[in-house]
Design a protein around this motif. Sequence first.
Motif, short mmCIF file in Angstrom:
data_model
loop_
_atom_site.label_atom_id
_atom_site.label_comp_id
_atom_site.label_asym_id
_atom_site.label_seq_id
_atom_site.Cartn_x
_atom_site.Cartn_y
_atom_site.Cartn_z
N ALA A 101 -21.11 -12.76 11.87
CA ALA A 101 -20.57 -12.32 13.03
C ALA A 101 -19.28 -12.08 12.23
CB ALA A 101 -20.57 -13.30 13.99
N LEU A 102 -18.66 -13.03 11.54
CA LEU A 102 -17.31 -12.81 11.11
C LEU A 102 -17.19 -11.57 9.73
CD1 LEU A 102 -16.25 -16.38 10.10
CD2 LEU A 102 -15.21 -14.99 11.84
N LYS A 103 -18.46 -11.40 9.32
CA LYS A 103 -18.45 -10.11 8.26
C LYS A 103 -18.25 -8.85 9.29
CE LYS A 103 -21.22 -12.30 4.90
NZ LYS A 103 -22.56 -12.19 4.06
N VAL A 104 -18.99 -8.87 10.27
CA VAL A 104 -19.22 -7.71 11.18
C VAL A 104 -17.70 -7.41 11.88
CG1 VAL A 104 -20.09 -6.78 13.33
CG2 VAL A 104 -21.56 -7.82 11.85
N LEU A 105 -17.21 -8.37 12.38
CA LEU A 105 -15.96 -8.36 12.77
C LEU A 105 -14.78 -7.69 11.74
CD1 LEU A 105 -15.75 -11.71 14.90
CD2 LEU A 105 -15.50 -9.51 15.88
N TYR A 106 -14.49 -8.20 10.54
CA TYR A 106 -13.92 -7.97 9.62
C TYR A 106 -14.03 -6.65 9.26
CZ TYR A 106 -11.40 -12.66 9.13
OH TYR A 106 -10.87 -13.63 9.45
N ARG A 107 -15.31 -6.19 9.16
CA ARG A 107 -15.39 -4.74 8.48
C ARG A 107 -15.15 -3.89 9.53
NH1 ARG A 107 -21.23 -2.95 5.88
NH2 ARG A 107 -20.72 -4.84 4.55
N LEU A 108 -15.32 -3.94 11.00
CA LEU A 108 -14.86 -3.00 11.90
C LEU A 108 -13.46 -2.93 11.91
CD1 LEU A 108 -17.43 -4.29 14.87
CD2 LEU A 108 -17.27 -1.96 13.76
N SER A 109 -12.75 -4.21 11.85
CA SER A 109 -11.35 -4.33 11.62
C SER A 109 -10.61 -3.63 10.72
CB SER A 109 -10.70 -5.78 11.77
OG SER A 109 -9.31 -5.61 11.81
N ASP A 110 -11.33 -3.75 9.43
CA ASP A 110 -10.87 -3.06 8.15
C ASP A 110 -10.87 -1.61 8.37
OD1 ASP A 110 -10.22 -5.49 7.23
OD2 ASP A 110 -11.88 -5.63 5.91
#
Length: 476
Positions: free
Chosen positions: A44-53
């Motif tokens: 979930a953190l990977k998804v969040l950070y990629r969207l944010s980036d």
Amino acid sequence: MLAGFKSLVRKATSLFGSEESPQYPLEIARDNHSFSRKSVSPSALKVLYRLSDAGFDAFLVGGCIRDNLIGLTPKDFDVVTNATPEEVHDLFSNSRLIGRRFKLVHVTFGREIIEVSTFRANTASQEKPVEQDGRKSLKGKDTARSTHGIILRDNVYGSIDEDAERRDFTFNALYYNIKDFSIHDYCGGLADIEKRQIRIIGDPRQRYQEDPVRMLRAIRFAAKLDFTIEETTAAPIKDMAHLLDHIPPARLFEEVLKLLGSGNGVTTFKLLREYGLFKYLFPDTDALLQSGWQRKDIQPEAFITQGLINTDARIQDGKSTAPYFLYAILLWPSVALRHEEFEKQGLPLMPALHQAASMVLDNQVASTAIPRRFSTPMREIWDLQFRLPKRYGKRAFTLLQHPRFRAAFDFLLIREQSGTELDGLGQWWTDFQQAPENQQRDLIHKADPRSQSTDGPKPKKRRPRRRKNNAKRTEE
């Protein structure tokens, strides 16, 4: 479980108005709440950070925040963003677009799936009445409702504020911002968690009309969290329970598994009956329970309750339980009743059972669809209840190898635990499974009704038949 929660709520509300009437949304900074990224799935953190980036807003939403704050271990991590489903899909090669009713993206990491949805808007202002079969339905741009007011499709996107208003309950309108690790409370979810209550967002009747499954979700959360359903949220449920008849049976099948197969089945079963919802999920079973029918070998309510007690215990011990086993428990009393009726009509025991099972399953699939991969094992479990008593000769060893033996054996134990007298059959099979082969043969011999009789002449042994020599003789 909610230790320290009052101070969190007071601190948050003091920043945004009084504790009695705080100004929403509340934004609780990282230093003022206990939610930690350590409790979040790395996927979930990977998804969040990629969207944010990629320049999009990205939040965790709903149950994972709620469960963490009240001391439970979060299991599902749902992500919400201002990126459209197509934009999310383009960002992740390991994703797929799903859903017509609500477009979503599933991002897969091995067996784990992170669900990503786009902020949705309130579509009421965009909907227009449309005549359909002489009745009015509502349609708008990529949104539609049935003639009963149930939302059939909703893919109109909006802001996070609008998205929060579309959530079902206040404690599910909590958002965790990956950019600054703050929690955003849009509808008073933190205060309701402190009060240990379930409160729907908006007008309860309208929200249940939009999606009747919300009534089932209220029951599920009440059982899971040991919360009460707030008075105005609970008030319309009995009157509106009939709307479940308009929900596709396949969807209700999945909801039943969530309701009764999540480790809180006993409490959920009681609440479903209390609020008049159970009869729309299991109409035959409910009618039988309401009638008070029982007989010497089955007490329906005691049997179902015991089955749910055992299922809850397995789940709480970290063991799995098969959907077909749960449904086999809930439908067995109806099968027993129909079986009795067909036997009275003159059908032999096993044909009567098969006819009863077919009738009950045919009636049930109109309410909750049961896939064939589950209905077939259910029939086998029921069938084995009449085969397990016949354990002499080679039958016991044959039954032990049956692929559904273990489930049928557990089912048998539930019958005994709920008060059905089976002359120690459950203990016999327990001993038989644990005994070495020589002792197994002794158990079979003792269970054989032919070995119990000492009166009368013993049957004569047959002489072995002589082989005739058919070889042709030739004369010299």
